[in-house]
Motif scaffolding. Structure first.
Motif, PDB file in Angstrom:
ATOM      1  N   ALA A   1      35.997  46.584  48.899  1.00 25.56           N
ATOM      2  CA  ALA A   1      35.147  45.418  49.174  1.00 25.56           C
ATOM      3  C   ALA A   1      35.975  44.261  49.717  1.00 25.56           C
ATOM      4  CB  ALA A   1      34.403  45.002  47.907  1.00 25.56           C
ATOM      5  N   GLY A   2      36.871  44.572  50.643  1.00 27.77           N
ATOM      6  CA  GLY A   2      37.623  43.541  51.326  1.00 27.77           C
ATOM      7  C   GLY A   2      38.446  42.681  50.379  1.00 27.77           C
ATOM      8  N   ASN A   3      38.261  41.361  50.483  1.00 21.71           N
ATOM      9  CA  ASN A   3      39.037  40.413  49.687  1.00 21.71           C
ATOM     10  C   ASN A   3      38.410  40.081  48.336  1.00 21.71           C
ATOM     11  OD1 ASN A   3      41.070  40.114  51.645  1.00 21.71           O
ATOM     12  ND2 ASN A   3      39.802  38.666  52.788  1.00 21.71           N
ATOM     13  N   SER A   4      37.293  40.731  48.000  1.00 24.52           N
ATOM     14  CA  SER A   4      36.692  40.502  46.690  1.00 24.52           C
ATOM     15  C   SER A   4      37.657  40.915  45.583  1.00 24.52           C
ATOM     16  CB  SER A   4      35.394  41.305  46.547  1.00 24.52           C
ATOM     17  OG  SER A   4      34.985  41.374  45.193  1.00 24.52           O
ATOM     18  N   PRO A   5      37.714  40.165  44.481  1.00 28.89           N
ATOM     19  CA  PRO A   5      38.576  40.574  43.356  1.00 28.89           C
ATOM     20  C   PRO A   5      38.137  41.904  42.739  1.00 28.89           C
ATOM     21  CG  PRO A   5      37.185  38.697  42.746  1.00 28.89           C
ATOM     22  CD  PRO A   5      37.051  38.869  44.217  1.00 28.89           C
ATOM     23  N   LEU A   6      36.932  42.359  43.068  1.00 25.54           N
ATOM     24  CA  LEU A   6      36.443  43.640  42.555  1.00 25.54           C
ATOM     25  C   LEU A   6      36.813  44.810  43.466  1.00 25.54           C
ATOM     26  CD1 LEU A   6      32.890  42.496  41.388  1.00 25.54           C
ATOM     27  CD2 LEU A   6      34.899  42.910  39.958  1.00 25.54           C
ATOM     28  N   SER A   7      37.378  44.520  44.629  1.00 29.04           N
ATOM     29  CA  SER A   7      37.747  45.576  45.567  1.00 29.04           C
ATOM     30  C   SER A   7      38.787  46.503  44.948  1.00 29.04           C
ATOM     31  CB  SER A   7      38.316  44.945  46.841  1.00 29.04           C
ATOM     32  OG  SER A   7      38.542  45.934  47.822  1.00 29.04           O
ATOM     33  N   ASN A   8      38.539  47.806  45.069  1.00 30.30           N
ATOM     34  CA  ASN A   8      39.441  48.843  44.541  1.00 30.30           C
ATOM     35  C   ASN A   8      39.550  48.830  43.019  1.00 30.30           C
ATOM     36  OD1 ASN A   8      40.034  49.476  47.240  1.00 30.30           O
ATOM     37  ND2 ASN A   8      41.752  48.052  47.276  1.00 30.30           N
ATOM     38  N   ARG A   9      38.623  48.156  42.348  1.00 30.61           N
ATOM     39  CA  ARG A   9      38.662  48.072  40.883  1.00 30.61           C
ATOM     40  C   ARG A   9      37.653  49.018  40.228  1.00 30.61           C
ATOM     41  NH1 ARG A   9      40.577  43.218  38.907  1.00 30.61           N
ATOM     42  NH2 ARG A   9      40.381  44.221  36.861  1.00 30.61           N
ATOM     43  N   VAL A  10      36.569  49.309  40.925  1.00 29.43           N
ATOM     44  CA  VAL A  10      35.530  50.167  40.356  1.00 29.43           C
ATOM     45  C   VAL A  10      35.268  51.346  41.291  1.00 29.43           C
ATOM     46  CG1 VAL A  10      34.400  48.351  39.038  1.00 29.43           C
ATOM     47  CG2 VAL A  10      33.683  48.782  41.391  1.00 29.43           C
ATOM     48  N   ALA A  11      34.751  52.422  40.694  1.00 31.21           N
ATOM     49  CA  ALA A  11      34.422  53.623  41.453  1.00 31.21           C
ATOM     50  C   ALA A  11      33.070  54.147  41.016  1.00 31.21           C
ATOM     51  CB  ALA A  11      35.494  54.695  41.245  1.00 31.21           C
ATOM     52  N   LEU A  12      32.425  54.866  41.902  1.00 24.88           N
ATOM     53  CA  LEU A  12      31.208  55.609  41.557  1.00 24.88           C
ATOM     54  C   LEU A  12      31.616  56.947  40.953  1.00 24.88           C
ATOM     55  CD1 LEU A  12      29.302  55.106  44.929  1.00 24.88           C
ATOM     56  CD2 LEU A  12      28.927  53.826  42.819  1.00 24.88           C
ATOM     57  N   GLU A  13      30.959  57.323  39.872  1.00 23.59           N
ATOM     58  CA  GLU A  13      31.152  58.662  39.315  1.00 23.59           C
ATOM     59  C   GLU A  13      29.976  59.521  39.757  1.00 23.59           C
ATOM     60  OE1 GLU A  13      32.729  59.379  35.225  1.00 23.59           O
ATOM     61  OE2 GLU A  13      30.780  60.363  34.958  1.00 23.59           O
ATOM     62  N   ILE A  14      30.276  60.573  40.498  1.00 18.45           N
ATOM     63  CA  ILE A  14      29.246  61.427  41.091  1.00 18.45           C
ATOM     64  C   ILE A  14      29.292  62.806  40.440  1.00 18.45           C
ATOM     65  CG2 ILE A  14      28.316  62.395  43.209  1.00 18.45           C
ATOM     66  CD1 ILE A  14      28.292  59.336  43.151  1.00 18.45           C
TER      67      ILE A  14
END
Length: 248
Positions: A143-156
């Protein structure tokens, strides 16, 4: 491929699969298949499959050039090829032009073909993913420069697939977006529909106050199973979406 795109592509790659990239004109795919199915012959066949996927679309645009630039739902010719009809229907449901669904439609077409040869397959096309899996997988969210970028993932889970996971951003990438969200992620069995709805949903996000409205818009469209929006430090989610921390 620029640095941002390379970083983004790390988010869906799986350690147990072999990933390779193929580019045919504007189509630039990152593809993952089971290690026992990977071969030079498979790569060659996938390249031919991409060409076969693109050909009817290219031919149709020559006959109906308005299709290419429409930003609102567009009526196609009665004899339009199936991919064109799929894109037009996705655009109609989402309220956007049919080209908003092109990346998802191509990923789905190629992914379904590869799925006949590999039980597990991931095809990513500009942030839009076709996924079929036999085990639980994590797909990270850039999510670009959002602090949440690369912090959460979808579990499929396997029983959710085949599944489309499509991302639109008003701040990252070259795809047309009129919104300002860092990431809008939409899930649907139809990758073309997920792609179109991600674009439409992203267009709605101009401020933090728009998150709820955008979630409601997407979730009311038949065929959409989940939606997630990241805007700065806020995350909003609705539907069949399981989040898990992103681990390195």
């Amino acid at each position: 491929m620029d640095f941002t795109e390379r970083i983004y592509r790390q988010q869906h790659r799986q350690a147990d699969l072999v990933h390779f990239q193929l580019a045919v004109q504007e189509t630039d795919l990152d593809i993952g298949v089971r290690k026992d199915r990977f071969s030079a012959q498979l790569v060659k066949w996938v390249e031919e499959t991409i060409q076969a996927c693109r050909r009817p679309l290219e031919d149709y645009v020559q006959r109906d050039p308005g299709f290419l630039n429409a930003l609102i739902p567009y009526s196609v010719l009665p004899d339009a090829p199936l991919m064109v009809q799929t894109m037009a229907e996705a655009g109609r449901l989402a309220g956007v032009g049919p080209m908003a669904a092109v990346a998802g439609a191509v990923a789905e077409w190629v992914g379904k073909a590869i799925a006949k040869r590999s039980k597990d397959v991931i095809v990513e096309n500009g942030g839009d993913i076709f996924l079929r899996t036999s085990c639980i997988r994590k797909v990270g969210i850039f999510a670009g420069n959002s602090p949440l970028s690369n912090r959460v993932a979808l579990e499929i889970r396997p029983d959710q697939t085949p599944l489309g996971i499509c991302t639109s951003s008003g701040k990252v990438g070259h795809s047309l977006s009129f919104g300002l969200a860092d990431a809008v992620v939409v899930l649907s069995p139809s990758v073309a529909l997920a792609d179109a709805v991600a674009t439409a949903c992203g267009n709605l996000v101009q401020t933090m106050d728009d998150l709820e409205r955008a979630l409601e818009f997407a979730s009311e469209i038949k065929g959409i199973t989940g939606v997630l929006i990241i805007n700065d430090d806020r995350l909003a989610v609705r539907g069949n979406v399981k989040l898990t921390p992103m681990t390195s």
